[in-house]
Write an enzyme that holds these catalytic residues in place. Structure first.
Site, mmCIF file in Angstrom:
data_model
loop_
_atom_site.group_PDB
_atom_site.id
_atom_site.type_symbol
_atom_site.label_atom_id
_atom_site.label_comp_id
_atom_site.label_asym_id
_atom_site.label_seq_id
_atom_site.Cartn_x
_atom_site.Cartn_y
_atom_site.Cartn_z
ATOM 1 N N GLU A 194 0.825 -1.210 0.000
ATOM 2 C CA GLU A 194 0.000 0.000 0.000
ATOM 3 C C GLU A 194 0.856 1.255 0.000
ATOM 4 O OE1 GLU A 194 -4.122 -1.596 2.086
ATOM 5 O OE2 GLU A 194 -2.674 -0.478 3.293
ATOM 6 N N HIS A 254 -10.225 0.410 0.054
ATOM 7 C CA HIS A 254 -10.569 -0.476 1.166
ATOM 8 C C HIS A 254 -12.057 -0.865 1.138
ATOM 9 C CE1 HIS A 254 -6.678 0.944 2.655
ATOM 10 N NE2 HIS A 254 -6.676 -0.125 3.432
#
Length: 241
Positions: free
Chosen positions: A141, A174
């Site tokens: 990420e 997410h």
């Protein structure tokens, strides 16, 4: 944007979508081998998470190998300063998360993340997944959202706009749009650490530490609740005297 960065983005997106065929594939193989425990569905998800994230990280590091050989930016912070920011970044991220959660609660958004709870359930079924949630996932990420997306935007725009765009993308990735403020706050924090030190390892360290902390707290929530109940009983006993 460098072509290597485009390949990294493609690899990351492919990884996110790969469970659509990866999990059924694992289930098919398990069934063919005669392995069919009651929780095979969640185990299939766990196995595919480990495979897909690990392969994507390897691909990403291979794509960045030339850049890593060139070494650090000449304006990068010293090792000592970077270490300080890495440790301090953990607390900055936790404060940002707590502040954003409080604001969300004030405007009527329920606290707690379904994404986090789902990951915890998978970890409980297959503990090796904690390596994905706490180490491999945060590394990927930070490379994708801070080094590639934020870094590329920051070459053209100011910090705020670059951090805003990359953080919102980070939040939406997410799949919990109701918590866009929460994830964006963390995205801003990690982007700040990256700009401040010009070392991607600094937000990586803070992100890994924060995710590990959250995972440990969540996994030991029942034990902590029992401990609090025991403390309350002890307090009541002491108060009796």
């Amino acid at each position: 944007m460098k072509k290597e960065y485009w390949f990294i983005l493609i690899a990351y997106i492919a990884m996110q979508l790969s469970s659509l065929f990866g999990v059924p594939l694992v289930l098919f193989i398990a069934d063919a081998l005669g392995q069919n425990p009651e929780n095979m569905q969640i185990l299939a998800v766990a196995y595919w998470l480990v495979i897909s994230f690990t392969v994507t990280l390897i691909i990403t590091l291979l794509l960045l190998r030339k850049e890593m050989k060139r070494g650090l930016d000449r304006d990068a912070s010293s090792a000592a300063s970077s270490a300080g920011w890495a440790v301090g970044g953990i607390f900055l991220a936790l404060i940002a998360q707590a502040t954003a959660a409080s604001i969300e609660n004030m405007i009527g958004i329920e606290m707690g993340s379904e994404n986090t709870q789902q990951i915890i359930r998978i970890i409980e079924a297959s503990p090796i997944v904690i390596l994905i949630s706490s180490v491999i996932g945060p590394i990927l990420e930070e490379i994708v959202f801070r080094k590639v997306i934020f870094g590329s935007l920051h070459k053209r725009f100011n910090f705020f706009l670059s951090a805003l765009i990359s953080s919102v993308i980070f939040a939406l990735a997410h799949f919990e749009p109701e918590h866009v403020l929460l994830y964006s706050a963390m995205g801003f924090t990690f982007a700040f650490l990256y700009v401040k030190t010009k070392r991607i390892i600094v937000p990586i360290f803070a992100h890994v530490a924060m995710n590990t902390f959250v995972a440990v707290i969540q996994l030991n929530q029942d034990n902590m609740q029992k401990w609090l109940e025991e403390m309350e009983k002890m307090q009541s006993f002491i108060s009796f005297f």
